[in-house]
Design a protein around this motif. Structure first.
Motif, PDB file in Angstrom:
ATOM      1  N   THR A 186     -29.432 -42.903  43.329  1.00 58.71           N
ATOM      2  CA  THR A 186     -28.640 -42.902  42.095  1.00 58.71           C
ATOM      3  C   THR A 186     -27.166 -43.027  42.455  1.00 58.71           C
ATOM      4  OG1 THR A 186     -28.346 -40.507  42.074  1.00 58.71           O
ATOM      5  CG2 THR A 186     -30.250 -41.372  40.850  1.00 58.71           C
ATOM      6  N   PHE A 187     -26.404 -43.469  41.455  1.00 54.20           N
ATOM      7  CA  PHE A 187     -24.953 -43.543  41.666  1.00 54.20           C
ATOM      8  C   PHE A 187     -24.238 -43.188  40.374  1.00 54.20           C
ATOM      9  CE2 PHE A 187     -26.132 -47.809  40.217  1.00 54.20           C
ATOM     10  CZ  PHE A 187     -25.108 -48.140  39.337  1.00 54.20           C
ATOM     11  N   ALA A 194     -28.633 -44.988  48.395  1.00 51.75           N
ATOM     12  CA  ALA A 194     -28.874 -43.778  47.596  1.00 51.75           C
ATOM     13  C   ALA A 194     -29.662 -44.149  46.340  1.00 51.75           C
ATOM     14  CB  ALA A 194     -27.538 -43.144  47.204  1.00 51.75           C
ATOM     15  N   ALA A 254     -21.808 -42.410  45.409  1.00 51.76           N
ATOM     16  CA  ALA A 254     -23.188 -41.941  45.611  1.00 51.76           C
ATOM     17  C   ALA A 254     -23.194 -41.044  46.838  1.00 51.76           C
ATOM     18  CB  ALA A 254     -24.129 -43.131  45.790  1.00 51.76           C
ATOM     19  N   SER A 288     -27.882 -50.130  47.075  1.00 55.90           N
ATOM     20  CA  SER A 288     -27.451 -48.825  47.557  1.00 55.90           C
ATOM     21  C   SER A 288     -28.558 -48.158  48.356  1.00 55.90           C
ATOM     22  CB  SER A 288     -27.061 -47.941  46.364  1.00 55.90           C
ATOM     23  OG  SER A 288     -26.818 -46.623  46.806  1.00 55.90           O
TER      24      SER A 288
END
Ligand SMILES: [Fe+2]
Length: 547
Positions: free
Chosen positions: A66-67, A64, A128, A62
């Motif tokens: 965090t998800f 991002a 995310a 990812s």
């Protein structure tokens, strides 16, 4: 019932002519980095199916940090079974040939399947924040197997996971097109399960077109391909309509649960690795586009039926033998290139070569298991292959128990309104005598097989209206089948084998029995709530479950 509106103009998704050509003839696929500045999140699991209580490992890449994860059981109703937030992730390197080798990512998250989670399909949704603040998301799917033990009165549905693997082009390659070989333009004979699914394999909007054309094709028209145009225009996998939970298997599972049947779900891997599992059931069901099988999977079904089991196959395209490698993490199928490239032709059990089941060297014609095969069937309802053909099955034996209560007559077409016939169908060589089709015996169909319905299909696009360089299907399959069945692909051999049929058949085998409606699109009759298709489906299930 949602009757299909029969129009004579193609749906249009705003593509230019050159984009439409690319949508159909080009090679486009999901790959890491494809969404650029928007950011991406992708995931896969360490298996496609698990026993109850098992531990699932999730691999995530990812943009991002965090998800969040939500897991839904995707049955007659959609229920959230698990949620978590603020799980750490990072961008992972992905090998160039990940479609073949797997992504090899590090694990991001583990969780346990609840021992009380009923068997079925579980959708994983990761969300995310994208690089520009807009949300990003991905979908995955795993199957929870039933606990072992006798399951009187329950159906076991076997998801067509071999076909999912074959068509998934995430990372660039599947069994159809690819980025393998020196020119990076060959399909992959080996595909990995250790990668995400293409977009649309797990979840689709209801507006996504199915493959068979839902229009009346005007005279002398070049067919278009709404499903591929829609995929290209909307960022979905080119093959979303060819394989996957969303297009096929889910429609049967949801219909059966909604209709009050007890139904459990496994993948074809369980047939291969745990063949005893199906013996707990009174009825085993296959649906949708079901094209790729191993020798061991066929053994499991043949043994089950011989011992008294009952199989209902509402599926089409029984075509290729595959092999599994790396404990089932890789599927092998050399297909059209098998005789030239499959190493089992030189060092291995020749019966396990990854060719069509009709190849003589395998010695195990497809019809021995399911009564029909793909080489005597194939395309219907799209491209230059019967685009104005039968939309349902013309019925020849309306007195058969499967049609009880439908009110159907000789010569009626079952499921035309819901368009259940296509886009790939299975057939047999046949003769029609006094208005009734009979198998000729070519392709080795089982003794006592009855042909209940029969529509026409084609292996070859032949048209004065479609320029050869815009044909999607062309003559590749006709040449291949001529080679397999006649040993050459000369004009006479192609002429002999280019015509096909899709059939509904029923036959006894050992102490058991098989009912087979040989079409990918049977599920369309359930999805569109066609009462006659629902009734035939229920007649088969009720008889096989002894309800
Ligand atoms: Fe297929």
């Amino acid at each position: 019932m949602a009757i299909v509106h029969v129009r004579s103009d193609f749906p249009d998704f705003g593509l230019t002519e050159s984009e439409r050509r690319e949508a159909v003839l080009g090679h486009y696929y999901e790959y890491p980095g494809m969404d650029g500045d928007r950011g991406e999140i992708w995931c896969y699991t360490d298996a496609w199916s698990y026993e109850p209580g098992a531990r699932v490992t999730l691999f995530v890449s990812s943009t991002a940090p965090t998800f969040a994860i939500e897991i839904f059981r995707d049955g007659a109703s959609v229920e959230v079974v698990f949620e978590a937030e603020n799980i750490s992730a990072y961008w992972q390197e992905t090998p160039d040939q990940c479609s073949v080798e797997g992504c090899g990512w590090e694990a991001a998250f583990d969780f346990n399947i609840g021992t009380e989670w009923p068997s079925g399909a579980y959708r994983v949704r990761l969300t995310a924040e994208g690089r520009k603040g807009a949300p990003i998301a991905c979908d995955h799917l795993f199957i929870v197997q039933p606990a072992p033990g006798r399951k009187a009165g329950r159906i076991l549905q076997v998801a067509a996971s071999g076909t999912w693997a074959a068509y998934n082009s995430w990372g660039g390659s599947n069994h159809y097109q690819g980025i393998t070989g020196p020119e990076r333009n060959q399909f992959a004979p080996i595909v990995s399960m250790e990668r995400p699914f293409g977009r649309g394999f797990v979840r689709l909007p209801a507006t996504a077109p199915r493959v068979p054309l839902e229009i009346t094709l005007p005279p002398a028209t070049v067919p278009r391909y709404p499903h591929m145009e829609w995929a290209y225009a909307n960022g979905y996998s080119k093959k979303y309509a060819s394989a996957g939970w969303a297009s096929y298997d889910s429609h049967f599972f949801r219909w059966a649960e909604s209709a009050g049947y007890g139904i459990d779900l496994v993948t074809q891997h369980e047939l291969h690795f745990s063949p005893d599992l199906i013996g707990f059931y009174d009825c085993v069901v296959f649906v949708g586009h079901d094209e790729y099988w191993t020798w061991e999977m066929r053994d499991a079904v043949d043994d089950y039926v011989d011992r008294g089991g009952r199989v209902a196959r509402f599926a089409g395209n029984f075509m290729w033998q595959t092999r599994l490698e790396n404990a089932g993490k890789r599927q092998v199928c050399y297909k059209y290139r098998a005789r030239a490239e499959d190493p089992f032709y030189h060092a291995g059990d020749i019966r396990r070569v990854t060719n069509s089941w009709e190849a003589k060297e395998i010695g195990r014609p497809g019809a021995e298991t399911f009564g029909l095969n793909a080489t005597y069937g194939l395309y219907a309802g799209w491209g230059g292959c019967a685009p104005r053909g039968a939309r349902g099955f013309p019925i020849y034996r309306p007195e058969h128990w499967a049609f009880a209560g439908t009110g159907i007559y000789y010569g009626d077409v079952l499921g035309a309104d819901s368009h259940i016939f296509g886009y790939e169908v299975d057939g047999l060589d046949y003769v029609i005598r006094r208005g009734l089709p009979e198998p000729t015996g070519e392709g080795n169909p089982p003794e006592g097989l009855k042909i209940l319905g029969l529509g026409l299909s084609s292996l070859k696009e032949e048209s004065a209206d479609i320029p050869a360089d815009t044909q999607f299907l062309g003559d590749e399959d006709a040449l291949f089948v001529a080679n397999v069945l006649a040993g050459n692909h000369g004009d006479a051999a192609v002429e002999r084998y280019k015509r096909g049929a899709g059939m509904i058949v029923n036959f006894p085998r050992g102490k058991g029995e098989v009912f087979h409606a040989g079409t990918c699109e049977w599920v369309s009759g359930l999805l569109r709530r066609d009462p006659m298709v629902e009734r035939v489906t229920a007649n088969v299930l009720d008889r096989y479950l002894q309800r």
